[in-house]
Design an enzyme around this catalytic site. Sequence first.
Site, PDB file in Angstrom:
ATOM      1  N   ILE A 103       1.999  -7.398   4.718  1.00 23.10           N
ATOM      2  CA  ILE A 103       1.738  -6.030   4.371  1.00 23.10           C
ATOM      3  C   ILE A 103       2.767  -5.122   4.281  1.00 23.10           C
ATOM      4  O   ILE A 103       3.286  -4.844   5.432  1.00 23.10           O
ATOM      5  CB  ILE A 103       0.514  -5.555   5.329  1.00 23.10           C
ATOM      6  N   GLU A 104       2.774  -4.478   3.144  1.00 20.72           N
ATOM      7  CA  GLU A 104       4.117  -3.593   2.902  1.00 20.72           C
ATOM      8  C   GLU A 104       3.301  -2.207   2.869  1.00 20.72           C
ATOM      9  O   GLU A 104       2.388  -2.093   2.169  1.00 20.72           O
ATOM     10  CB  GLU A 104       4.942  -3.548   1.710  1.00 20.72           C
ATOM     11  N   ILE A 105       3.859  -1.227   3.540  1.00 19.00           N
ATOM     12  CA  ILE A 105       3.236   0.156   3.703  1.00 19.00           C
ATOM     13  C   ILE A 105       4.343   0.952   3.378  1.00 19.00           C
ATOM     14  O   ILE A 105       5.505   1.054   3.977  1.00 19.00           O
ATOM     15  CB  ILE A 105       2.753   0.502   5.012  1.00 19.00           C
TER      16      ILE A 105
ATOM     17  N   PHE B 179       0.901  -1.142  -0.009  1.00 19.11           N
ATOM     18  CA  PHE B 179      -0.102   0.014  -0.172  1.00 19.11           C
ATOM     19  C   PHE B 179       1.112   1.217  -0.056  1.00 19.11           C
ATOM     20  O   PHE B 179       1.985   1.367   0.735  1.00 19.11           O
ATOM     21  CB  PHE B 179      -0.826   0.025   1.130  1.00 19.11           C
TER      22      PHE B 179
ATOM     23  N   SER C 130       9.687   1.542   2.703  1.00 18.93           N
ATOM     24  CA  SER C 130       8.905   0.744   3.127  1.00 18.93           C
ATOM     25  C   SER C 130       8.985   0.022   4.500  1.00 18.93           C
ATOM     26  O   SER C 130      10.103  -0.084   5.005  1.00 18.93           O
ATOM     27  CB  SER C 130       8.572  -0.619   2.033  1.00 18.93           C
TER      28      SER C 130
END
Length: 152
Positions: free
Chosen positions: A146-148, A99, A135
């Site tokens: 989940i990569e932000i 994301f 990230s």
Amino acid sequence: MLLKVCARYKPKVKQLSSKYFSMIHHLDHLVLTTSNEAACIDFYTRVLGITLESFVGGTPPVTRQAFKFGQQKINLHVKGSEFEPKAHLPVPGALDLCFIASVPLQQVIDKLQRDNWPVIEGPVLRTGATGKIRSVYVRDPDLNLIEISEQV
């Protein structure tokens, strides 16, 4: 002369005759299968701040749930109660999603710390779909990665 020019004019329309062509414009939605609906909803709404919406869809029409953000959404399926049609082997924990954050990455890290949600890696530099990104990685309750990220 005018007829000659008109005969050579070709409208700028994508031709489908090339060996490789893109017929895809963008991703509309994807489906996340969870084994714990309440924990999944808590993570995506409280921790990530994504909106939960209900909608009616399918045949026969049934009420379903999705996480909505920007112009995309993540439809939610509960393991053992998936909607048809579905993936061949829908299983919790098989996704690896990235994301792009709407706030600076440091604010994301601060929010994750306040929520006692462990960062398993990062911040690190990566390459995203449109260029370099910075990230952090977390796991959701089903252990999806989940990569932000923020664009660099």
